[in-house]
Write an enzyme that holds these catalytic residues in place. Structure first.
Site, PDB file in Angstrom:
ATOM      1  N   GLY A 199      -8.047  30.529  20.095  1.00  0.00           N
ATOM      2  CA  GLY A 199      -9.349  30.948  19.681  1.00  0.00           C
ATOM      3  C   GLY A 199      -9.415  32.396  20.550  1.00  0.00           C
ATOM      4  N   SER A 200     -10.657  32.948  20.685  1.00  0.00           N
ATOM      5  CA  SER A 200     -10.737  34.038  21.417  1.00  0.00           C
ATOM      6  C   SER A 200     -10.579  34.075  22.927  1.00  0.00           C
ATOM      7  CB  SER A 200     -12.319  34.629  21.298  1.00  0.00           C
ATOM      8  OG  SER A 200     -12.901  33.891  21.652  1.00  0.00           O
ATOM      9  N   PRO A 201     -10.115  35.188  23.632  1.00  0.00           N
ATOM     10  CA  PRO A 201     -10.096  35.122  25.157  1.00  0.00           C
ATOM     11  C   PRO A 201     -11.587  34.711  25.912  1.00  0.00           C
ATOM     12  CG  PRO A 201      -9.185  37.227  24.290  1.00  0.00           C
ATOM     13  CD  PRO A 201      -9.585  36.441  23.186  1.00  0.00           C
ATOM     14  N   VAL A 203     -13.891  32.732  24.727  1.00  0.00           N
ATOM     15  CA  VAL A 203     -13.996  31.144  24.658  1.00  0.00           C
ATOM     16  C   VAL A 203     -12.827  30.501  25.522  1.00  0.00           C
ATOM     17  CG1 VAL A 203     -14.387  29.178  23.217  1.00  0.00           C
ATOM     18  CG2 VAL A 203     -15.409  31.148  22.595  1.00  0.00           C
ATOM     19  N   GLY A 204     -11.787  30.918  25.351  1.00  0.00           N
ATOM     20  CA  GLY A 204     -10.605  30.382  26.290  1.00  0.00           C
ATOM     21  C   GLY A 204     -11.012  30.452  27.906  1.00  0.00           C
ATOM     22  N   GLU A 221      -4.011  29.735  23.330  1.00  0.00           N
ATOM     23  CA  GLU A 221      -3.444  30.595  22.354  1.00  0.00           C
ATOM     24  C   GLU A 221      -4.516  31.518  21.897  1.00  0.00           C
ATOM     25  OE1 GLU A 221      -0.360  30.772  21.511  1.00  0.00           O
ATOM     26  OE2 GLU A 221       0.539  29.189  22.111  1.00  0.00           O
ATOM     27  N   CYS A 255      -4.444  36.898  14.345  1.00  0.00           N
ATOM     28  CA  CYS A 255      -4.414  36.930  15.810  1.00  0.00           C
ATOM     29  C   CYS A 255      -3.202  37.923  16.315  1.00  0.00           C
ATOM     30  CB  CYS A 255      -4.229  35.662  16.555  1.00  0.00           C
ATOM     31  SG  CYS A 255      -2.591  34.803  16.237  1.00  0.00           S
TER      32      CYS A 255
HETATM   33  P1  NAD Z   1     -13.504  31.272  19.134  1.00  0.00           P
HETATM   34  O1  NAD Z   1     -13.022  31.447  20.365  1.00  0.00           O
HETATM   35  O2  NAD Z   1     -14.986  31.941  18.727  1.00  0.00           O
HETATM   36  O3  NAD Z   1     -13.734  29.973  18.572  1.00  0.00           O
HETATM   37  C1  NAD Z   1     -12.598  28.938  18.567  1.00  0.00           C
HETATM   38  C2  NAD Z   1     -13.109  27.403  18.624  1.00  0.00           C
HETATM   39  O4  NAD Z   1     -13.907  27.336  19.813  1.00  0.00           O
HETATM   40  C3  NAD Z   1     -13.787  26.966  17.648  1.00  0.00           C
HETATM   41  O5  NAD Z   1     -13.650  25.855  17.125  1.00  0.00           O
HETATM   42  C4  NAD Z   1     -15.165  27.175  17.946  1.00  0.00           C
HETATM   43  O6  NAD Z   1     -16.110  26.078  17.370  1.00  0.00           O
HETATM   44  C5  NAD Z   1     -15.282  26.839  19.576  1.00  0.00           C
HETATM   45  N1  NAD Z   1     -16.007  27.504  20.167  1.00  0.00           N
HETATM   46  C6  NAD Z   1     -16.752  28.769  19.975  1.00  0.00           C
HETATM   47  N2  NAD Z   1     -17.598  29.219  21.083  1.00  0.00           N
HETATM   48  C7  NAD Z   1     -17.461  28.044  21.860  1.00  0.00           C
HETATM   49  C8  NAD Z   1     -18.255  27.980  23.175  1.00  0.00           C
HETATM   50  N3  NAD Z   1     -19.227  28.947  23.616  1.00  0.00           N
HETATM   51  N4  NAD Z   1     -18.082  26.866  23.766  1.00  0.00           N
HETATM   52  C9  NAD Z   1     -17.212  25.984  23.436  1.00  0.00           C
HETATM   53  N5  NAD Z   1     -16.519  26.177  22.163  1.00  0.00           N
HETATM   54  C10 NAD Z   1     -16.836  27.242  21.397  1.00  0.00           C
HETATM   55  O7  NAD Z   1     -12.346  31.908  18.061  1.00  0.00           O
HETATM   56  P2  NAD Z   1     -12.539  32.047  16.470  1.00  0.00           P
HETATM   57  O8  NAD Z   1     -13.462  33.161  15.992  1.00  0.00           O
HETATM   58  O9  NAD Z   1     -12.577  30.740  15.693  1.00  0.00           O
HETATM   59  O10 NAD Z   1     -10.963  32.887  16.157  1.00  0.00           O
HETATM   60  C11 NAD Z   1     -10.869  34.129  16.279  1.00  0.00           C
HETATM   61  C12 NAD Z   1      -9.963  34.441  17.607  1.00  0.00           C
HETATM   62  O11 NAD Z   1      -8.991  33.502  17.627  1.00  0.00           O
HETATM   63  C13 NAD Z   1      -9.515  35.544  17.713  1.00  0.00           C
HETATM   64  O12 NAD Z   1      -9.642  36.217  19.157  1.00  0.00           O
HETATM   65  C14 NAD Z   1      -8.116  35.439  17.593  1.00  0.00           C
HETATM   66  O13 NAD Z   1      -7.101  36.626  18.193  1.00  0.00           O
HETATM   67  C15 NAD Z   1      -7.842  34.211  18.036  1.00  0.00           C
HETATM   68  N6  NAD Z   1      -6.660  33.495  17.602  1.00  0.00           N
HETATM   69  C16 NAD Z   1      -5.567  33.273  18.279  1.00  0.00           C
HETATM   70  C17 NAD Z   1      -4.487  32.491  17.730  1.00  0.00           C
HETATM   71  C18 NAD Z   1      -3.254  32.368  18.418  1.00  0.00           C
HETATM   72  O14 NAD Z   1      -2.341  31.647  18.181  1.00  0.00           O
HETATM   73  N7  NAD Z   1      -2.942  32.951  19.555  1.00  0.00           N
HETATM   74  C19 NAD Z   1      -4.335  32.253  16.503  1.00  0.00           C
HETATM   75  C20 NAD Z   1      -5.577  32.561  15.518  1.00  0.00           C
HETATM   76  C21 NAD Z   1      -6.600  33.123  16.203  1.00  0.00           C
END
Ligand code: NAD
Length: 476
Positions: A199-201, A203-204, A221, A255
């Site tokens: 996911g995003s940095p 939320v990471g 990731e 991503c």
């Molecule tokens: P996101 O970080 O918003 O969400 C990812 C997951 O986290 C989802 O399941 C969501 O329910 C959960 N989440 C969201 N907010 C949260 C919170 N406050 N607390 C706990 N959990 C939470 O990411 P997204 O919008 O789903 O995806 C886009 C991002 O993911 C982009 O930054 C993209 O670059 C990245 N991404 C990375 C890869 C990789 O392999 N490196 C692949 C795909 C996407």
């Protein structure tokens, strides 16, 4: 999706069932054959035509993803990983004997790959199927009990995954919990043994903070601003087509899509022209416009559409020029592939990850200017160099850092299971793919076994002669 209080109760219940010591022990001790049987069940499910049709529908409802794009980007990568695991798992699971220094004479040393135990996979919405399935099959290969939290934003695909896992597995082995932020927050309170988050940095950081409370290991990731650099040695028609393909795939919601372009000033005008021709070839043949094409995805939801529209509008308000594209339609969540010229650092579009089909362009005169621009940003996930000059390629490689790098190729870094995939710092922690994923989901346990001799000479009082001998041997 069920109501929230029920979902939170489910988080507690499923955690209790899955984390029972005898359950973890049972899954930990599964043989190569048993683990492969589970993976093969998944493969069969995916290859069953009715299931594929259901997945196709789900992805169309979530992202307007075309059937062929689904086959190539959601199903094929999972099948590639399964094939790779099938032929290698036995070797991966085997204890790995290692050398030892001479001071350890008589001791045998090996690495035993034991499962982390109870692992959590949290996935994003952009490749909502393969970004669950790929970590899942490696977690199974490593012998773990798995909880999956798919993205609630790609709700149709999440429901497909839940059904598939419920049909194939007992929930004490693998369970899916659907839910949004409050549900994920409740899940993150549990002391898992490993979290694999994509996911995003932003939320990471939340995930890593939650994991730190239990000293739980993480694979993150993430994303970020991945540059593509085009120097003056390239065939611009070819490169413009490659970039048009990369930036329009999944409507730029990838991503590893190029986030911004650094282009030699002598190539810019021709690039804009050829980019436009490529988009027309890809999407406008036989259609009245790209919006009518079934090959071009939509933005996932209104929130992301408005975020992208906001980035575009604020850039234009600060002086950016739309060099190509720029069409949008909120009712259809459509944004056309767009090139932006005259951009500068004050614009949010050069500060945030775009994650959509807009490509800002920065021109340069000499290659030495490029690292200064790129290194203002956090280290990217992907870094693309389009050049025929070895000197420029080496210069850029040696003056930057990134999770991975494509030279004259874009977007395929996830496909080779022999290469580690992942970011660095802001773009990620840990690596995945093939054995790299197996190791992320395993504890590399160092095991020593005394075969002969002993360390009696180290019992106190230690003589000067022995101390000197140890130091001498340590240098050999
Ligand atoms: P996101 O970080 O918003 O969400 C990812 C997951 O986290 C989802 O399941 C969501 O329910 C959960 N989440 C969201 N907010 C949260 C919170 N406050 N607390 C706990 N959990 C939470 O990411 P997204 O919008 O789903 O995806 C886009 C991002 O993911 C982009 O930054 C993209 O670059 C990245 N991404 C990375 C890869 C990789 O392999 N490196 C692949 C795909 C996407």
């Amino acid at each position: 999706m069920e109501d929230k209080s029920y979902q939170i109760q489910e988080v507690d219940r499923i955690y209790e069932v899955q984390s029972a010591a005898d359950n973890l022990q049972r899954i930990k001790n599964t043989s190569t054959k048993e683990r492969l049987q589970k993976i093969k069940k998944i493969q069969q499910y995916i290859l069953t035509p009715t299931n594929q049709t259901a997945l196709e529908k789900a992805l169309w409802n979530d992202l307007k993803k075309s059937k062929n794009e689904l086959l190539i980007t959601e199903i094929a990568p999972v099948l590639t990983s399964i094939k790779h695991i099938k032929s290698r798992l036995k070797a991966w699971m085997r204890d790995h004997y290692v050398e030892a220094p001479i001071t350890m004479l008589g001791i045998q040393s090996r690495i035993k790959y034991e499962p982390k135990g109870h692992v959590l996979i949290i996935a994003p919405w952009n490749y909502p199927f393969q970004l669950v399935l790929n970590p899942l099959i490696h977690a199974i290969a490593a012998g773990n009990v798995v909880t999956i939290k798919p993205s609630e934003i790609a709700a149709h695909t999440a429901a497909f995954i839940k059904k598939m896992i419920t049909v194939l597995f007992d929930e004490n082995e693998i369970a899916v919990i659907e839910g949004d932020i409050p549900v994920t927050t409740a899940i993150l309170e549990k002391p898992y043994h490993h979290i694999f988050f994509t996911g995003s940095p932003k939320v990471g950081k939340i995930v890593m903070t939650a994991a730190a409370k239990h000293l739980c290991s993480v694979t993150l990731e993430l994303g970020g601003k991945s540059p593509v650099i085009v120097d003056d040695s390239v065939n611009i028609k070819k490169v413009a087509s490659q970039i048009a393909w990369a930036k329009s795939m999944n409507a730029g919601q990838v991503c590893i899509a190029p986030d911004y372009l650094l282009i030699h000033e002598s190539k810019k005008e021709k690039f804009i022209e050829e980019f436009g021709f490529a988009i027309s070839r890809f999407f406008e043949k036989g259609n009245s416009s790209i919006q009518a094409s079934k090959e071009y995805c939509r933005i996932i939801n209104e929130r992301n559409f408005l975020r992208l529209q906001g980035l575009l509008d604020s850039a234009k308000a600060k002086g950016a020029r739309v060099a190509y594209g720029g069409q949008s339609d909120v009712n259809d969540l459509f944004i056309s592939p767009t090139l932006l010229d005259n951009v500068n650092d004050d614009m949010p579009i050069l500060q945030e990850e775009i994650f959509g089909p807009i490509l800002p362009m920065i021109s340069f005169k000499s290659i030495e200017e490029v690292p200064k621009i790129i290194n203002q940003q956090a280290k990217p996930l992907a870094f693309y160099i389009m050049s025929k000059r070895k000197k420029n390629i080496e210069y850029l490689l040696n003056h930057s850092s990134a999770g991975g790098t494509g030279i004259n190729e874009l977007m395929i870094s996830t496909i080779n299971p022999h290469l580690p995939f992942g970011g660095v710092n802001n773009s990620g922690i840990g690596k995945s793919n093939g054995k790299f994923s197996f190791i992320e989901f395993s504890n590399e346990r160092g095991v020593l076994k005394r075969k002969f001799a002993d360390f009696k000479m180290l019992y106190p009082p230690i003589s000067d002669k022995i101390a000197k001998l140890i130091v001498r041997l340590s240098r050999m």
